[in-house]
Write a protein that holds these residues in place. Structure first.
Motif, PDB file in Angstrom:
ATOM      1  N   HIS A 149      33.248 -39.675  70.955  1.00 31.94           N
ATOM      2  CA  HIS A 149      32.160 -38.524  70.158  1.00 31.94           C
ATOM      3  C   HIS A 149      31.055 -39.418  69.586  1.00 31.94           C
ATOM      4  CE1 HIS A 149      35.292 -35.282  70.717  1.00 31.94           C
ATOM      5  NE2 HIS A 149      36.207 -36.183  70.205  1.00 31.94           N
ATOM      6  N   GLY A 150      30.984 -40.663  69.850  1.00 32.59           N
ATOM      7  CA  GLY A 150      29.878 -41.464  69.320  1.00 32.59           C
ATOM      8  C   GLY A 150      30.034 -41.787  67.724  1.00 32.59           C
ATOM      9  N   VAL A 151      29.050 -42.620  67.124  1.00 32.71           N
ATOM     10  CA  VAL A 151      29.274 -43.139  66.001  1.00 32.71           C
ATOM     11  C   VAL A 151      28.205 -42.449  65.051  1.00 32.71           C
ATOM     12  CG1 VAL A 151      28.935 -45.026  64.491  1.00 32.71           C
ATOM     13  CG2 VAL A 151      29.900 -45.537  66.713  1.00 32.71           C
ATOM     14  N   ASN A 152      28.500 -41.417  64.187  1.00 29.38           N
ATOM     15  CA  ASN A 152      27.698 -40.669  63.458  1.00 29.38           C
ATOM     16  C   ASN A 152      28.376 -40.207  62.160  1.00 29.38           C
ATOM     17  OD1 ASN A 152      28.879 -38.169  64.572  1.00 29.38           O
ATOM     18  ND2 ASN A 152      28.228 -38.764  66.385  1.00 29.38           N
ATOM     19  N   ARG A 153      27.716 -39.350  61.490  1.00 28.60           N
ATOM     20  CA  ARG A 153      28.501 -38.871  60.268  1.00 28.60           C
ATOM     21  C   ARG A 153      29.675 -37.938  60.430  1.00 28.60           C
ATOM     22  NH1 ARG A 153      25.305 -37.944  55.153  1.00 28.60           N
ATOM     23  NH2 ARG A 153      23.295 -39.470  55.333  1.00 28.60           N
ATOM     24  N   LYS A 154      29.659 -36.963  61.615  1.00 28.80           N
ATOM     25  CA  LYS A 154      30.636 -36.181  61.939  1.00 28.80           C
ATOM     26  C   LYS A 154      31.776 -36.999  62.301  1.00 28.80           C
ATOM     27  CE  LYS A 154      30.953 -34.594  66.034  1.00 28.80           C
ATOM     28  NZ  LYS A 154      30.554 -33.880  67.624  1.00 28.80           N
ATOM     29  N   THR A 196      40.632 -32.928  63.684  1.00 35.51           N
ATOM     30  CA  THR A 196      39.615 -33.368  62.442  1.00 35.51           C
ATOM     31  C   THR A 196      37.932 -33.721  63.049  1.00 35.51           C
ATOM     32  OG1 THR A 196      40.196 -35.736  63.131  1.00 35.51           O
ATOM     33  CG2 THR A 196      41.142 -34.783  61.131  1.00 35.51           C
ATOM     34  N   VAL A 197      38.018 -33.722  64.275  1.00 32.96           N
ATOM     35  CA  VAL A 197      36.821 -34.004  64.921  1.00 32.96           C
ATOM     36  C   VAL A 197      36.079 -32.589  65.071  1.00 32.96           C
ATOM     37  CG1 VAL A 197      35.330 -34.301  67.047  1.00 32.96           C
ATOM     38  CG2 VAL A 197      37.066 -36.006  66.132  1.00 32.96           C
ATOM     39  N   THR A 198      36.964 -31.491  65.594  1.00 35.43           N
ATOM     40  CA  THR A 198      36.451 -30.106  65.501  1.00 35.43           C
ATOM     41  C   THR A 198      36.062 -29.607  64.365  1.00 35.43           C
ATOM     42  OG1 THR A 198      37.859 -29.683  67.433  1.00 35.43           O
ATOM     43  CG2 THR A 198      37.183 -27.696  66.256  1.00 35.43           C
ATOM     44  N   GLN A 199      36.738 -29.950  63.294  1.00 37.08           N
ATOM     45  CA  GLN A 199      36.396 -29.333  61.816  1.00 37.08           C
ATOM     46  C   GLN A 199      35.319 -30.075  61.301  1.00 37.08           C
ATOM     47  OE1 GLN A 199      38.378 -27.023  60.849  1.00 37.08           O
ATOM     48  NE2 GLN A 199      37.401 -26.648  58.955  1.00 37.08           N
ATOM     49  N   ALA A 200      35.146 -31.227  61.575  1.00 40.92           N
ATOM     50  CA  ALA A 200      33.821 -31.897  61.047  1.00 40.92           C
ATOM     51  C   ALA A 200      32.616 -31.262  61.760  1.00 40.92           C
ATOM     52  CB  ALA A 200      33.855 -33.354  61.358  1.00 40.92           C
ATOM     53  N   ALA A 217      29.496 -35.340  53.400  1.00 44.50           N
ATOM     54  CA  ALA A 217      28.647 -36.062  54.276  1.00 44.50           C
ATOM     55  C   ALA A 217      27.339 -35.180  54.602  1.00 44.50           C
ATOM     56  CB  ALA A 217      29.330 -36.413  55.377  1.00 44.50           C
ATOM     57  N   PHE A 218      27.822 -33.777  54.905  1.00 43.26           N
ATOM     58  CA  PHE A 218      26.587 -32.940  55.297  1.00 43.26           C
ATOM     59  C   PHE A 218      25.956 -32.062  54.174  1.00 43.26           C
ATOM     60  CE2 PHE A 218      29.066 -33.875  59.287  1.00 43.26           C
ATOM     61  CZ  PHE A 218      28.069 -34.330  59.912  1.00 43.26           C
ATOM     62  N   ARG A 219      26.260 -32.391  52.946  1.00 47.91           N
ATOM     63  CA  ARG A 219      25.916 -31.327  51.852  1.00 47.91           C
ATOM     64  C   ARG A 219      24.184 -31.517  51.910  1.00 47.91           C
ATOM     65  NH1 ARG A 219      27.019 -36.215  49.819  1.00 47.91           N
ATOM     66  NH2 ARG A 219      25.823 -36.995  48.090  1.00 47.91           N
ATOM     67  N   GLY A 220      23.782 -30.380  51.549  1.00 47.94           N
ATOM     68  CA  GLY A 220      22.281 -30.209  51.516  1.00 47.94           C
ATOM     69  C   GLY A 220      21.631 -30.432  52.896  1.00 47.94           C
ATOM     70  N   GLU A 223      22.436 -32.107  67.477  1.00 49.88           N
ATOM     71  CA  GLU A 223      21.439 -32.643  68.341  1.00 49.88           C
ATOM     72  C   GLU A 223      20.948 -34.004  68.209  1.00 49.88           C
ATOM     73  OE1 GLU A 223      22.265 -28.546  68.981  1.00 49.88           O
ATOM     74  OE2 GLU A 223      21.282 -29.691  67.422  1.00 49.88           O
ATOM     75  N   ALA A 224      20.872 -34.285  66.772  1.00 49.82           N
ATOM     76  CA  ALA A 224      20.242 -35.722  66.318  1.00 49.82           C
ATOM     77  C   ALA A 224      21.112 -36.733  66.728  1.00 49.82           C
ATOM     78  CB  ALA A 224      20.063 -35.332  64.978  1.00 49.82           C
ATOM     79  N   HIS A 225      22.235 -36.581  66.926  1.00 48.48           N
ATOM     80  CA  HIS A 225      23.103 -37.762  67.440  1.00 48.48           C
ATOM     81  C   HIS A 225      23.901 -37.559  68.959  1.00 48.48           C
ATOM     82  CE1 HIS A 225      23.037 -38.974  63.091  1.00 48.48           C
ATOM     83  NE2 HIS A 225      23.211 -37.664  62.813  1.00 48.48           N
ATOM     84  N   PRO A 226      23.027 -37.940  69.886  1.00 44.04           N
ATOM     85  CA  PRO A 226      23.420 -37.524  71.326  1.00 44.04           C
ATOM     86  C   PRO A 226      24.367 -38.827  71.522  1.00 44.04           C
ATOM     87  CG  PRO A 226      21.034 -38.732  71.163  1.00 44.04           C
ATOM     88  CD  PRO A 226      21.449 -38.328  69.826  1.00 44.04           C
TER      89      PRO A 226
END
Length: 338
Positions: free
Chosen positions: A150-155, A222-226, A322-325, A332-335
């Protein structure tokens, strides 16, 4: 996975001492009266002893042979070619239907198996603590499966943290109940074999199996919920921590309802032989369920399901922070790399 680990642990001493050798052959003909089969091994023809019940072998069938001194035994059908075909079919469908993520998922699975075979198994076989080793191995598996696919990102980081928190909590509960219920770890024939070998902490090995057994389902939820929380934050960047958590849990409740059922059925399917004993054993049900084999399976089932229950709110909370605000930008910002 547990079967692979136990087989390797059981077979290492015999292989190290050189007690016989395994060969591949093909059955040319059978002589049930004498209990032997004529087999071709390379360019030679040998007589090999069949199992007492004949084993259900047939001419032309590929088989695994075991040679000990001058005697050769027919042990098993050679299943590897068909298994490889099945694995190839699975890989093909994963690549066609899952595209880039399917291929990365296959690669993550392969690397995870390498972690088990080359990190976990040798250290457990050398007498290391199975619980600590399995936890460290699980950490490596999580990094490989979550970040690679799934890549390295906040999710993905939120999913990883949520999974680790769930695993840690389940591990603490497993330690408490294993000691309180006075488990010995001798709940299966494989454990009996390992006890004869010695040098393996069977209770810790049981605990390690509880933790590792729930990892696959945990990473999925966990990935789906994030991802749900990320989409909510992108749709409305004004949402704060508590509101993101509340809205994310509206989807999380559905995950909890379906995944708990899935995991319980998966554990139950693996315990069918034990359940069959319920209909054959004359021991009263209350005392049969009190025995360690049944109690251990029940503990594994409940703790694995409890890990799923905890993973949903924990991951939702971490992802909401992590995603608040609107932090982190749109999905799409984290391809993902291809």
């Amino acid at each position: 996975m547990r079967a692979v680990l136990l087989f390797l642990l059981w077979s290492l001493p015999a292989l190290a001492q050189g007690e016989g050798s395994y060969l591949l052959g093909r059955i040319l003909s059978l002589d049930p009266g004498r209990g032997v089969a004529l087999v071709r091994v390379g360019g030679e023809e040998w007589e090999a002893l069949l199992p007492a019940d004949g084993g259900g072998f047939r001419p032309g069938q590929g088989v695994v042979l075991y040679r000990e001194g001058e005697r050769v035994y027919v042990t098993e059908p050679d299943r590897i070619p068909l298994l490889l075909f099945l694995l190839g079919l699975f890989a093909l469908f994963a690549a066609l239907l899952g595209r880039g993520k399917g291929v990365r998922g296959l690669l993550g699975t392969f690397l995870s198996l390498l972690v088990v075979v080359y990190f976990v198994v040798p250290r457990v076989a050398a007498g290391g603590n199975p619980l600590l080793i399995a936890f460290l191995g699980s950490l490596g598996v999580l990094f490989l499966t979550i970040y690679l696919v799934h890549g390295v990102n906040r999710k993905t980081t939120a999913a990883l943290v949520g999974t680790l928190l769930s695993v840690a909590f389940v591990l603490l509960l497993a330690l408490f109940f294993t000691r309180s219920l006075a488990f010995t770890g001798l709940a299966s024939e494989e454990a009996m074999l390992l006890r004869q070998w010695g040098g393996v902490d069977l209770v810790s090995l049981f605990l390690a199996g509880v933790v590792v057994g729930a990892l696959g389902a945990l990473t999925d939820v966990t990935v789906t919920q994030a991802a749900v929380v990320q989409a909510l934050a992108h749709a409305n960047p004004r949402l704060g921590l508590l509101e993101l958590y509340r809205r994310g849990m509206e989807v999380g409740y559905d995950h909890i309802g379906s995944l708990v059922n899935t995991l319980v059925l998966a554990y139950a399917a693996g315990s069918l032989p034990l359940f069959l004993l319920l209909t054959k054993d004359p021991t009263p049900l209350r005392f049969l369920l009190n025995t360690e084999p049944f109690a251990a399976e029940l503990v594994s089932m409940v703790l694995g399901s409890l890990g799923l229950l905890l993973a949903v709110p924990l991951t939702t909370l971490v992802a909401a922070w992590a995603f608040r605000g609107g932090r982190g930008g749109p999905p799409e910002a984290h391809p993902h790399p291809h």
